[in-house]
Design an enzyme around this catalytic site. Structure first.
Site, PDB file in Angstrom:
ATOM      1  N   LYS A  82       0.841  -1.205   0.000  1.00  0.00           N
ATOM      2  CA  LYS A  82       0.000   0.000   0.000  1.00  0.00           C
ATOM      3  C   LYS A  82       0.872   1.249   0.000  1.00  0.00           C
ATOM      4  O   LYS A  82       2.009   1.208   0.472  1.00  0.00           O
ATOM      5  CB  LYS A  82      -0.865   0.025   1.267  1.00  0.00           C
ATOM      6  CG  LYS A  82      -1.971  -1.010   1.301  1.00  0.00           C
ATOM      7  CD  LYS A  82      -2.813  -0.876   2.557  1.00  0.00           C
ATOM      8  CE  LYS A  82      -3.938  -1.892   2.573  1.00  0.00           C
ATOM      9  NZ  LYS A  82      -4.941  -1.692   1.515  1.00  0.00           N
ATOM     10  N   ARG A 124     -10.306 -11.540   1.921  1.00  0.00           N
ATOM     11  CA  ARG A 124     -11.097 -12.636   1.372  1.00  0.00           C
ATOM     12  C   ARG A 124     -10.349 -13.964   1.494  1.00  0.00           C
ATOM     13  O   ARG A 124     -10.965 -15.019   1.577  1.00  0.00           O
ATOM     14  CB  ARG A 124     -11.483 -12.307  -0.076  1.00  0.00           C
ATOM     15  CG  ARG A 124     -10.320 -12.120  -0.987  1.00  0.00           C
ATOM     16  CD  ARG A 124     -10.680 -11.368  -2.269  1.00  0.00           C
ATOM     17  NE  ARG A 124     -10.769  -9.920  -2.063  1.00  0.00           N
ATOM     18  CZ  ARG A 124     -11.052  -9.047  -3.030  1.00  0.00           C
ATOM     19  NH1 ARG A 124     -11.309  -9.468  -4.251  1.00  0.00           N
ATOM     20  NH2 ARG A 124     -11.108  -7.749  -2.765  1.00  0.00           N
TER      21      ARG A 124
HETATM   22  N1  BES Z   1      -8.194  -3.725   4.306  1.00  0.00           N
HETATM   23  C1  BES Z   1      -8.279  -3.362   2.959  1.00  0.00           C
HETATM   24  C2  BES Z   1      -9.558  -2.603   2.634  1.00  0.00           C
HETATM   25  C3  BES Z   1      -9.617  -1.178   3.086  1.00  0.00           C
HETATM   26  C4  BES Z   1      -8.938  -0.201   2.399  1.00  0.00           C
HETATM   27  C5  BES Z   1     -10.415  -0.834   4.137  1.00  0.00           C
HETATM   28  C6  BES Z   1      -9.050   1.113   2.791  1.00  0.00           C
HETATM   29  C7  BES Z   1     -10.523   0.478   4.526  1.00  0.00           C
HETATM   30  C8  BES Z   1      -9.832   1.460   3.848  1.00  0.00           C
HETATM   31  C9  BES Z   1      -8.263  -4.605   2.072  1.00  0.00           C
HETATM   32  O1  BES Z   1      -7.485  -5.659   2.539  1.00  0.00           O
HETATM   33  C10 BES Z   1      -7.704  -4.199   0.755  1.00  0.00           C
HETATM   34  O2  BES Z   1      -6.567  -3.825   0.720  1.00  0.00           O
HETATM   35  N2  BES Z   1      -8.509  -4.273  -0.277  1.00  0.00           N
HETATM   36  C11 BES Z   1      -8.090  -3.881  -1.578  1.00  0.00           C
HETATM   37  C12 BES Z   1      -8.645  -4.853  -2.564  1.00  0.00           C
HETATM   38  C13 BES Z   1      -8.094  -4.691  -3.955  1.00  0.00           C
HETATM   39  C14 BES Z   1      -6.631  -5.055  -3.995  1.00  0.00           C
HETATM   40  C15 BES Z   1      -8.879  -5.541  -4.903  1.00  0.00           C
HETATM   41  C16 BES Z   1      -8.633  -2.485  -1.846  1.00  0.00           C
HETATM   42  O3  BES Z   1      -9.766  -2.195  -1.450  1.00  0.00           O
HETATM   43  O4  BES Z   1      -7.899  -1.672  -2.399  1.00  0.00           O
HETATM   44 MN    MN Z   2      -5.462  -5.467   1.929  1.00  0.00          MN
END
Ligand code: BES
Ligand code: MN
Ligand code: ZN
Length: 481
Positions: free
Chosen positions: A263, A337
């Site tokens: 990230k 997931r």
């Molecule tokens: N924990 C995150 C989701 C999230 C992001 C929650 C920002 C709250 C604020 C999750 O594990 C994630 O990183 N999801 C990705 C999925 C994507 C790679 C398909 C996302 O939402 O960017």
């Molecule tokens: Mn994630």
């Protein structure tokens, strides 16, 4: 903090000794002949206390009440939402000098949902996070007396609210703790501590047991971290053993760096909240132990970190989930997931009447619904309706999202049974479609709480959601059995 409910009229309220008296005045207020009534009537007449919920008048040492601080606040028609806003602003206004005892008085009969909203609002505004502060400033308030002329009618709702608060505060506490103070091991210990409560038991599995179960997907996420994973199994046994349970599954990523699909640095600290689903499950069990409904509930928490070491899972790696389905991990940041799918497969052994997973799953859900409503997905309409309406009653709102099979197209891959991501479009839904593949054996629903579990900015902190929704949902299930 200790809450109490009493049937008091305005005369009784005026006599009640306290540090702060907040008087909630509905728009059709009818004054009696007592002094406090007359004071309120004057404020209404002068236009200082109108119909606008949240409008307030603060008085110091007013002779009409046995308190140094009297706050009159309008609640409009007395609906839950209006009462919440009014209590937030009235208690917020005197927050610095709340003292030990607060009296919250409804000037007339109170609606059930409004009592709940009032109590939860007091807890919310006075909450203080003290863990890891060298000079903690804990909440000063020790007692909150809620008064309404129809106290007996609203007492069930009041009890549910105070139990919900215990659950929400436990959820906030764990979600707020940073990742080095809330490791999978520590979460496991927090769950074990709950097993001291009536009807609650807990078992915590480690890497060996999880490997034996064949949870290859969960293990793939955990393998990039030096912190060992934990799989937490909580039980609340409030009904006969023969009664099929409701299963709650909480995403317990104690820190989500994204893994190799790392990230951006900005706001990455907020990924300590990525175990908010797990925290809400702990909170629900806290509330259940208090309310003791005749119901069986199982709580499952796959807990690990999503980090990056030399063993970390790589984009393109294929793993075998507990269900036997192979998964191509195209993006290591779609890890929620991956841990949830194995927990969902594990849930099958309980032959549950319903399974609800709770997860800070997608940024896409934040884009879709913001921070007002959680995303609600359900393969079963009765279950979806029950969760939706529990949200409405508790004020912990959710919104139904679609699950058309067309949304699953993007999860197809040439290299495994399924990929863990689809394109950017409809990201909250494609994530839900991925999970749905592991839920064929029971009615299933999924709450994406990515936008509702915590607040960012100056008020950064966990909200304790969706404990309110889930407690309401489970209590209704216990009543309708
Ligand atoms: N924990 C995150 C989701 C999230 C992001 C929650 C920002 C709250 C604020 C999750 O594990 C994630 O990183 N999801 C990705 C999925 C994507 C790679 C398909 C996302 O939402 O960017
Ligand atoms: Mn994630
Ligand atoms: Zn995550």
């Amino acid at each position: 903090m200790n809450f109490e409910l009493k049937p008091l009229t305005l005369v009784g309220l005026a006599n009640e000794k306290c540090d702060v008296l907040v008087l909630l005045v509905q728009q059709d207020f009818k004054p009696g002949k007592d002094e406090l009534s007359l004071l309120v009537a004057q404020a209404v007449k002068a236009g200082d206390l109108g119909t606008k919920p949240g409008q307030l008048v603060s008085l110091y040492r007013a002779p009409q009440a046995n308190t140094p601080r009297l706050v009159l606040v309008g609640i409009g028609e007395g609906k839950a939402k209006q009462v919440r806003a009014a209590v937030m602003s009235a208690v917020g206004a005197v927050k610095a000098s709340l003292g030990k005892k607060l009296v919250l008085g409804f000037a007339a009969a109170a609606q059930e949902d409004a009592v709940r909203a009032a109590v939860v609002a007091v807890a919310d505004v006075t909450y203080s996070y003290t863990h890891a502060k060298s000079k903690p400033e804990p909440r000063t308030l020790q007692k909150c007396l809620v008064a309404a002329s129809n106290a007996a009618e609203v007492s069930a709702s009041f009890t549910r609210a105070t139990a919900t608060i215990l659950g929400m505060e436990l959820a906030k506490e764990w979600a707020n703790r940073p990742a080095n103070h809330a490791t999978p091991t520590l979460l496991g210990q927090a769950a074990q501590a709950l097993a001291k409560l009536p009807k609650v038991s807990c078992e915590v599995l480690g890497p060996k047991e999880v490997a034996k179960l064949g949870m290859g997907s969960f293990m793939a996420v955990a393998q990039g971290s030096d912190e060992p994973l934990r799989f937490i199994v909580l039980r609340y046994d409030g009904a006969a053993k023969t009664k099929a349970p409701t299963v709650l599954v909480g995403k317990g990523i104690t820190f989500d760096s994204g893994g190799i699909s790392i990230k951006p640095a900005a706001e990455m600290d907020e990924m300590k909240f990525d175990m908010s689903g797990a925290a809400s499950v702990l909170g629900v069990f806290r509330a259940l132990a208090e309310l003791k409904p005749s119901l069986n509930v199982v709580g499952l928490i796959p807990a690990c970190e999503n980090l990056i070491n030399g063993r970390a899972v790589k984009p393109g790696d294929v793993v075998t989930s507990m269900s036997g389905q192979t998964i191509e991990i195209l993006n290591t940041d779609a890890e929620g997931r991956l841990v949830l799918c194995d927990a969902l497969s594990y849930a099958e052994r309980f032959k549950p009447t319903a399974v609800v997973d709770i997860a800070t799953l997608t940024g896409a859900c934040v884009v879709a619904l913001g921070s007002v409503r959680s995303g609600l997905f359900a393969s079963d309409d009765a279950l979806g309706d029950a969760l939706f309406s529990a949200g409405e009653r508790s004020g912990d709102l959710a919104w139904r999202m679609p699950l058309d099979d067309d949304y699953a197209e993007g999860l197809k891959t040439n290299f495994a049974d399924v990929a863990n991501v689809a394109g950017r479009m409809g990201g909250a839904i494609t994530a839900a479609k991925f999970l749905q593949r592991f839920t064929s054996q029971f009615p299933w629903a999924h709450l994406d709480i990515a936008g509702t579990a915590w607040k960012s900015g100056a008020a950064k902190g966990a909200t304790g959601r969706p404990v309110g929704l889930l407690v309401e949902f489970l209590m209704a299930r216990a009543e309708n059995k």
